[in-house]
Structure formats: C-alpha cells, structure tokens
Scaffold this motif. Structure first.
Motif, PDB file in Angstrom:
ATOM      1  N   ALA A 122       0.829  -1.210   0.000  1.00 25.47           N
ATOM      2  CA  ALA A 122       0.000   0.000   0.000  1.00 25.47           C
ATOM      3  C   ALA A 122       0.861   1.256   0.000  1.00 25.47           C
ATOM      4  O   ALA A 122       0.552   2.253  -0.680  1.00 25.47           O
ATOM      5  N   ALA A 123       1.961   1.215   0.753  1.00 25.43           N
ATOM      6  CA  ALA A 123       2.848   2.389   0.809  1.00 25.43           C
ATOM      7  C   ALA A 123       3.509   2.637  -0.541  1.00 25.43           C
ATOM      8  O   ALA A 123       3.676   3.803  -0.964  1.00 25.43           O
ATOM      9  N   ILE A 134       2.251   1.984  -3.441  1.00 29.20           N
ATOM     10  CA  ILE A 134       1.247   2.520  -4.359  1.00 29.20           C
ATOM     11  C   ILE A 134       0.935   3.982  -4.038  1.00 29.20           C
ATOM     12  O   ILE A 134       0.839   4.841  -4.931  1.00 29.20           O
ATOM     13  N   MET A 135       0.792   4.246  -2.727  1.00 31.43           N
ATOM     14  CA  MET A 135       0.399   5.597  -2.331  1.00 31.43           C
ATOM     15  C   MET A 135       1.554   6.586  -2.434  1.00 31.43           C
ATOM     16  O   MET A 135       1.393   7.710  -2.908  1.00 31.43           O
ATOM     17  N   LEU A 136       2.735   6.174  -1.989  1.00 31.31           N
ATOM     18  CA  LEU A 136       3.875   7.093  -1.945  1.00 31.31           C
ATOM     19  C   LEU A 136       4.770   6.971  -3.170  1.00 31.31           C
ATOM     20  O   LEU A 136       5.677   7.798  -3.361  1.00 31.31           O
ATOM     21  N   GLU A 137       4.552   5.947  -3.972  1.00 32.80           N
ATOM     22  CA  GLU A 137       5.336   5.710  -5.172  1.00 32.80           C
ATOM     23  C   GLU A 137       6.834   5.714  -4.870  1.00 32.80           C
ATOM     24  O   GLU A 137       7.649   6.324  -5.569  1.00 32.80           O
TER      25      GLU A 137
END
Length: 286
Positions: free
Chosen positions: A28-29, A31-34
């Motif tokens: 998830a990190a 994807i969210m923070l790239e």
C-alpha cells in the motif's frame, strides 16, 4: 554426543499478524507514496513466511541451522522460527510393528516359525534423528535380531524323554517370554531414542518340515501321561477294593484268587473299551 534440547519458539499467530501487516502495508505504501524503498519491506515479509510451523499433538520438529542442531519443538501449536532453519518432522505417536515370520532354531535346535508384535514410539528426537540413519528401519532390523536371539535361549516345549526340565518355554511361558523379549528389544533400541511400550510373540509354531512329527510326538506324550494317571488310579482302586473286602470280611480270598481279581480289575480299569461280562457257572478253576 549432544542431548535433546526442548525449545518453545515465538508465537505463530503474533508473527503472522506482523508479517501480514508488513506485506500488505509495504504494498500500500509503494502505491500511495510511489517509493521503491518499500520493496525491501515486501521482500522481508516474503523471507519471513517460510518460518511458520505447525506442531500437531504427539508430533515434533527437529530444527537445524546450517547443519547445527538448534533444538526440538514438542509442544503442539502454531509457531514461528528462523526461516533459515531446516525443519525435520518426527512423530511421537505410538507405532505398531508386526514382524515377518522368521524361521529360527530354538534351544534344542528344532526349527520353528516365530514373529513378534511390537508397540514403540520415539522418546528422544535427537537420537532418532542423528544417532541412526533411519530409525524406522533400525526398529525393524533390531526387532528381528532380538527375536532370533530370544528363540535360541528357550525351548519350544518340554519333553520328558529328553530329560528337559525347563521352567520357561516359548509355548507355555507367555508372560516371562514377553518380558524377556521386551527387555532385549529395549536395550537394542535405546541408541535410537526409541521407547518400547509392549513386545509379545505374535505367531509361534514348528516349521513345516517337522510340524507333523512334533504333533505326533506331543500326542504320544499326552497319551503316555494319560495312561500313567489311569494306571495310578487303577492300582489305587484295586488296593482300596482288597482292603474293603478284607475289613468287612465279605469273602475270604487266597493269594491265587487275589491275583485273579487284581488281573481282572486292572484289565477293566485300564482298558480302552468297556468290559464284556462273562457268566461263570462253575468254579474259579473251571
């Protein structure tokens, strides 16, 4: 030689929760923070995953780290261990082994067929895993060797014509033979960390080539023993009959008539068939 070492690893449910949070949180990190740095956390979660083990009741796991013995897990449950451990499963359940029928010679040299039933289980996981190559095969081979030795220590049966007066025989002394067999097998299996729960003779008979001859011999021995008892009883009855006739003075018998009476009574009492009465209308001499 090392001794068995019992260990209790980390709780598997707690580590599973941490692993799942690490794996899905890192994805998830990313994807969210790239950010590619969270790939390391994902790889770490994957590396941790092989460390989960489940130990069932009466089961165990022997743990090795690059060939070095770490310890054994015997308490059932869900655990997490070092993922680089080599995990060897060893059952602690009782196992039943029915050996093949072996042809061996008893103490008298008579060929007999014998087999044993063995109930055993692993008691020391270190010895079972490392002191023998394969503990299952070790149990089978050593059990056969113990049965061969036991059969050579005792006669199959007692025979009076051989002057043999053994207190323990394979056929009649079931409890004593089972105790001796259990002790012999237990001594042989100790090296493999095996505990013998029960050992007993499962099958016992003469070999085919002498079975018929031995059966006839046993029958002859039984017939002789029965005849011996019959003669003892007949002599006692004849003696009692003569004493009673003498005491009650029913009839006076001289030596010749006593001999004739004894002969007739012995024939009647010891004969295989029922006596056929003969009516004598004359005297004893005619």
């Amino acid at each position: 030689m090392k001794a068995e070492k019992i260990i209790v690893p980390a709780n598997g449910y707690l580590m599973l929760t941490v692993n799942l949070l690490l794996f899905f949180g890192s994805i998830a990190a990313m994807i969210m923070l790239e950010s590619p740095f969270f790939v390391i956390a994902t790889i770490s979660a994957l590396v941790i995953a092989p460390g989960f083990i489940m130990v069932q009741p009466n089961g165990s796991r022997v743990l090795l780290l690059f060939g070095e013995y770490v310890g054994s897990v015997k308490q059932n449950g869900f655990y997490w261990v070092n993922p680089f451990y080599t995990k060897k499963k060893i059952s602690l359940r009782a196992s039943n082994f029915d050996s093949e029928r072996l042809k061996v010679n008893d103490k008298l040299g008579n060929p007999i067929m014998i087999s044993t039933i063995l109930v055993w289980r692993v008691k020391n996981t270190y010895k079972a895993a490392f002191d023998v190559d394969n503990y299952n095969d070790f149990v089978h081979v050593q059990t056969d060797a113990a049965v061969r030795k036991l059969a050579s220590m005792y006669p199959y049966d007692n025979f009076a014509d051989e002057g043999l007066d053994e207190d323990i025989t394979l056929r009649s002394s079931v409890n004593e033979v089972s105790e001796a067999l259990e002790k012999e097998i237990d001594e042989r299996l100790t090296i493999a960390g095996i505990e013998v729960l029960e050992a007993r003779i499962g099958y016992l008979a003469y070999a085919n080539e002498i079975a018929n001859a031995m059966l006839k011999r046993q029958q002859a021995t039984a017939i002789v023993a029965a005849r011996h008892k019959i003669v003892e009883g007949a002599v006692s009855m004849v003696e009692m009959a003569l004493d009673e006739l003498s005491k009650k003075q029913i009839v006076h018998l001289d030596d010749e008539r006593k001999a004739a009476m004894v002969s007739n009574l012995m024939v009647i009492l010891c004969g295989d068939k029922e006596a056929s009465p003969v009516l004598n209308t004359g005297t004893l001499s005619h």
